[in-house]
Structure formats: structure tokens, C-alpha cells
Enzyme design. Structure first.
Site, PDB file in Angstrom:
ATOM      1  N   TYR A  51      -0.794  -6.212  -7.251  1.00  0.00           N
ATOM      2  CA  TYR A  51      -1.822  -7.169  -7.655  1.00  0.00           C
ATOM      3  C   TYR A  51      -1.371  -7.970  -8.884  1.00  0.00           C
ATOM      4  O   TYR A  51      -1.993  -8.968  -9.238  1.00  0.00           O
ATOM      5  CB  TYR A  51      -3.135  -6.467  -8.008  1.00  0.00           C
ATOM      6  CG  TYR A  51      -3.805  -5.741  -6.875  1.00  0.00           C
ATOM      7  CD1 TYR A  51      -3.328  -5.813  -5.570  1.00  0.00           C
ATOM      8  CD2 TYR A  51      -4.938  -4.961  -7.114  1.00  0.00           C
ATOM      9  CE1 TYR A  51      -3.958  -5.127  -4.543  1.00  0.00           C
ATOM     10  CE2 TYR A  51      -5.575  -4.275  -6.081  1.00  0.00           C
ATOM     11  CZ  TYR A  51      -5.077  -4.353  -4.798  1.00  0.00           C
ATOM     12  OH  TYR A  51      -5.706  -3.667  -3.791  1.00  0.00           O
ATOM     13  N   HIS A 109       0.760   2.679  -1.723  1.00  0.00           N
ATOM     14  CA  HIS A 109      -0.019   1.568  -1.194  1.00  0.00           C
ATOM     15  C   HIS A 109      -0.015   1.500   0.339  1.00  0.00           C
ATOM     16  O   HIS A 109      -1.061   1.273   0.958  1.00  0.00           O
ATOM     17  CB  HIS A 109       0.502   0.252  -1.780  1.00  0.00           C
ATOM     18  CG  HIS A 109      -0.533  -0.810  -1.884  1.00  0.00           C
ATOM     19  ND1 HIS A 109      -0.467  -1.824  -2.819  1.00  0.00           N
ATOM     20  CD2 HIS A 109      -1.665  -1.055  -1.187  1.00  0.00           C
ATOM     21  CE1 HIS A 109      -1.514  -2.631  -2.690  1.00  0.00           C
ATOM     22  NE2 HIS A 109      -2.250  -2.179  -1.702  1.00  0.00           N
TER      23      HIS A 109
END
Length: 279
Positions: A51, A109
Site C-alpha cells: 500500500y 499478502h
């Protein structure tokens, strides 16, 4: 604000039923929004290496008036860092950017099964937990076969699996698997990122019946199904509205009606964990 319901993993670790997503919350403005959310009652903040906002999240946590010890800060290890030596460095870099003595919850992730290195990454997270630089470890977008392999090869079960979960993609089998094995389900994109979802007649009807917004009806659906929703909200108004949804109790028939919106092509994009490769 009213205390949120909690979800508990097999090792006793707990998470609140609503967390604060931070994707695309960046810079000083993002840090201010995160600090405001924490001070409004959020105790779970979700981020990721990819991010590119771990520094923003760390600043928001530091700027909040709320005691740091009360906040669970999550980040995620990217696919390009699965190999053992890269994973170890990535874990440390995330912690340094967040400005924390330890990451509260660190996830892988995506499994990226074609590169077949996610067990190496998991072993490094297990080691980081033993060293005290990570408090709890989990995964994101893992299927049961991936979860079982991790536990078989390391002896350590994930406490969390963060997956795509919303009314168009309700994930009933995966959710049931997690409940059976004491794995907390976190829902990314819990509102589906789709305006069409919030205009569905059944959701509009449920919202009207409880005098809430359609978005709150969807979040209440997540709470009823025992998942943890992590919607992103930059404004304090939306943060408070999302938070308040956790106190709404839906009827079983309402939950079933929203779940029935699920469809085979319900994913937001081509993100099947069997084939998706995250860089």
C-alpha cells in the site's frame, strides 16, 4: 462509542468486528484520518507493504491520543519477498517504517503458489514472532490447502486469513472452514467497491427496516457472519457510521437474503488465489 463485538482465534488472540482499512490513505492527510479514526474508537488498523503507506499509518498511530498499546496494527508481506532472506528483511523494514517496537499482526499478502515460496515466508514470520518483533502472524488470500500446508510444515496455524468477502462473493465454504479451525476471517473490500451492491433492493430494504444506510446494512451482515470487516474511510463521518454498524443486529432471514446475492462471477477482479500472482 459502544465497544465492538470481538472474534477470537484458536490461540486466544482477539480482533474487533470492525477495523479501519487504510488503502490509499497517504501523507499527512492520511495520517490525520487514521489518528481521528483511532480516537473515534477503532482498535484495528490494516495496512500492507504494497500500500506504500506504512509510514503514514505509523504516524497516525503515534499522533492519536489513544494509548498505542490499545491499537492492533496490521501489515502484509508482499509476494516478491517470500524467499527466506528477503522475508526477514521485509518484516524488519515494515516494522521500522511503522515506527513500532513490534508489529501487532503481520500477514503474508498472497500465497503466489506458482513460485512456491510461501512456506519460507511463513517460517520467517514464525521466527519473527519467537524473537518478539511480531506479536501475531497470519495470512491473506490463502485457501484451505495453503493453510494446511503451512501448519503441516511448521506446526504453526495462522490466526487470521484476510480474504475477499462481500455479498456478491460471500465465501460460505471458506468462512465455515475458518470457524471450524479457529482462524479469524477478515474481509477485504467488505462493501464490494461497487455502487451497484448498495443499490440492491434487498440491501436497501434491510437498511430501511433498521433505519440505517445500505453500507451499514452490509457491515452488519459481516458482523452477523462472524467475520471482521475492514472498510476504508477517510472522513470521520464515515468512520463513525461504519463503526456504529457493528451494533446493528440483523434477523437470520435478512442475513440469508443478503448472502443469496452471491454469484459465481462475484470476485471484484481476477484474484483467484490458485492462480493470482502478487508482485
Amino acid at each position: 462509542m459502544t465497544a465492538l463485538p470481538t472474534r477470537t482465534a484458536q490461540n486466544g488472540f482477539t480482533l474487533p468486528a470492525i477495523g479501519l482499512g487504510t488503502y490509499r490513505l497517504n501523507g499527512a492527510e492520511g495520517a490525520a484520518a487514521i489518528a481521528a479514526g483511532i480516537d473515534a474508537g477503532y482498535r484495528l488498523v490494516d495496512s500492507a507493504f504494497n500500500y506504500e503507506n506504512e509510514g503514514t499509518v505509523g504516524r497516525g498511530v503515534a499522533d492519536a491520543a489513544t494509548d498505542r498499546a490499545e491499537v492492533i496494527v496490521t501489515t502484509k508481506l508482499p509476494g516478491r519477498h517470500h524467499r527466506a532472506e528477503k522475508a526477514r528483511t521485509s518484516i524488519e523494514e515494515s516494522r521500522f517504517r511503522l515506527g513500532l517496537d513490534a508489529t501487532d499482526l503481520h500477514l503474508i499478502h498472497w500465497p503466489n503458489p506458482s513460485q512456491d515460496e510461501y512456506v519460507q515466508a511463513w517460517a520467517e514470520l514464525v521466527d519473527a514472532q519467537r524473537r518478539g518483533v511480531v506479536r501475531q502472524i497470519g495470512v491473506s488470500n490463502f485457501l484451505p490447502e495453503h493453510l494446511e500446508r503451512l501448519e503441516h510444515e511448521t506446526g504453526v496455524r495462522s490466526v487470521v486469513n484476510q480474504i475477499e468477502l462481500h455479498p456478491y462473493f460471500p465465501q460460505e465454504e471458506q468462512l465455515a472452514y475458518h470457524l471450524e479451525h479457529g482462524i479469524i476471517t477478515e474481509a477485504w473490500s467488505p462493501l464490494g467497491r461497487a455502487k451497484a451492491l448498495l443499490e440492491e433492493p434487498v440491501i436497501v430494504e434491510v437498511a430501511a427496516a433498521h433505519d440505517i444506510s445500505p453500507a451499514q446494512a452490509v457491515l452488519a451482515w459481516h458482523v452477523a457472519r462472524e467475520s471482521v470487516a475492514i472498510p476504508k474511510a477517510s472522513s470521520l463521518e464515515h468512520q463513525r457510521a461504519n463503526f456504529a454498524a457493528a451494533s446493528v443486529v440483523l434477523e437470520d432471514a435478512e442475513v440469508a437474503a443478503i448472502t443469496a446475492l452471491g454469484r459465481p462471477d462475484g470476485r471484484l477482479f481476477d484474484a483467484d488465489p490458485r492462480t493470482h500472482e502478487e508482485s
